[in-house]
Motif scaffolding. Structure first.
Motif, mmCIF file in Angstrom:
data_model
loop_
_atom_site.group_PDB
_atom_site.id
_atom_site.type_symbol
_atom_site.label_atom_id
_atom_site.label_comp_id
_atom_site.label_asym_id
_atom_site.label_seq_id
_atom_site.Cartn_x
_atom_site.Cartn_y
_atom_site.Cartn_z
ATOM 1 N N ILE A 6 8.376 -47.881 -10.902
ATOM 2 C CA ILE A 6 7.313 -48.822 -10.324
ATOM 3 C C ILE A 6 6.615 -49.525 -11.385
ATOM 4 C CG2 ILE A 6 5.853 -46.864 -10.260
ATOM 5 C CD1 ILE A 6 4.751 -48.239 -7.522
ATOM 6 N N ALA A 9 1.782 -49.825 -12.558
ATOM 7 C CA ALA A 9 1.313 -48.424 -12.002
ATOM 8 C C ALA A 9 0.264 -47.630 -12.596
ATOM 9 C CB ALA A 9 2.722 -47.561 -11.815
ATOM 10 N N GLY A 14 -0.083 -49.061 -7.276
ATOM 11 C CA GLY A 14 1.040 -48.704 -8.279
ATOM 12 C C GLY A 14 0.787 -47.054 -8.536
ATOM 13 N N ASN A 90 5.799 -54.086 -8.163
ATOM 14 C CA ASN A 90 4.482 -53.760 -7.913
ATOM 15 C C ASN A 90 3.148 -54.624 -8.824
ATOM 16 O OD1 ASN A 90 1.904 -52.425 -6.308
ATOM 17 N ND2 ASN A 90 1.643 -51.890 -8.583
#
Length: 301
Positions: A6, A9, A14, A90
């Motif tokens: 991801i 983060a 995130g 993200n």
């Protein structure tokens, strides 16, 4: 158990999502830039969380503005696990202020962070997912790409709309490879994230001052106050992370194309329902209806 990466983060959606996925039993790589500098504290916090919770949460240097950094991160993940199951886009950045006061260079930078970053990640990760003939790509969009949009957020809204449009078309180009797509659509959360606290401001201060001295004096506060007034007091930003966990844990072929988590009910869900249906109908009309359903190419999907 899935191997997941991801982006963005270090905080907000995130960080919450990385932790929630790790607690759900997955191996999660929390991508963030400058892991030995500005985000060193976040790295230590993630390590502590992983140890205390006995989960497999790993941080990894991942600068979405650098293709070399992205390539190195993806290669490391695949090298350590021999596979990559889920990619979550993200990373993003918000700016706040009168659109005219932002320079073109600022808009280009914002587009880079919110849109071009996903292309860098896809070019690094998709060859592995296509080789596996399975995978899941999750895009964290924004209700602003389809719902009600107050002023002073134009550059951010435009960038998120570009990301959403890219996600929609990418989805159709990946189904025949056995790769699924889910677009997560959060609404406005004024608490629990750093979006507004860390929002960028216009570089042209003189131009911005003209707005503040004119008929839009105090307008920034009006917008923020208005946003806050329609966010329910029980709105929990962790709902976004929970929604992503549900998508990841859903069986192949049953994952939703879109999931809205919008405490303000700004209308995006209604608009997206119509626009996605219209797009799907066109594909059927031109004989490409199969692109709406991911093709099962691997028995281990």
């Amino acid at each position: 158990m899935k191997v997941i990466v991801i982006t963005g983060a270090s905080s907000g959606f995130g960080a919450l999502t990385a932790r929630a996925l790790a607690k759900a039993g997955h191996t999660v790589y929390a991508g963030m830039r400058d892991t030995t500098g500005r985000n060193a504290r976040q790295v230590e916090e993630a390590k502590k969380f992983a140890k205390d919770s006995k989960v497999d949460l790993r941080t990894i240097e991942f600068d979405v503005a650098s293709q070399a950094s992205v390539d190195a991160a993806i290669q490391m993940i695949v090298g350590e696990n021999k596979r990559l199951d889920v990619v979550i886009h993200n990373a993003g950045h918000m700016v706040f202020g009168p659109a005219e006061a932002f320079t073109p260079e600022q808009l280009a930078e914002l587009y880079d962070v919110n849109v071009l970053s996903t292309q860098r990640v896809n070019r690094a990760a998709l060859p592995q997912l296509r080789k596996q003939k399975k995978g899941l790509v999750i895009w964290v969009s924004s209700s602003s790409s389809a719902g009600g949009t107050p002023p002073y957020l134009a550059p951010y809204f435009a960038a998120k709309a570009g990301m959403d449009a890219l996600a929609v078309v990418y989805a159709r180009e990946l189904t025949r490879w056995g790769i699924e797509t889910s677009i997560i659509v959060p609404g406005a959360f004024t608490g629990g994230t750093n979006h507004f606290a860390h929002a960028g401001t216009p570089a042209d201060k003189a131009r911005a001052a003209e707005y503040e001295a004119g008929p839009y004096a105090g307008f920034a506060d009006q917008v923020l106050k208005g946003f806050t007034s329609i966010v329910p007091p029980d709105a929990d930003v962790s709902a976004v992370a929970d929604a992503i966990v549900k998508v990841v844990d859903a069986p192949f072929g049953k994952r939703p194309f879109r999931v809205h988590i919008d405490p303000t009910q700004d209308g995006a869900e209604v608009v997206n329902m119509v626009s996605d249906r219209v797009r799907a109908e066109l594909l059927r009309r031109i004989g490409l209806g199969d692109l709406l359903v991911p093709r099962a190419l691997s028995s281990s999907n």
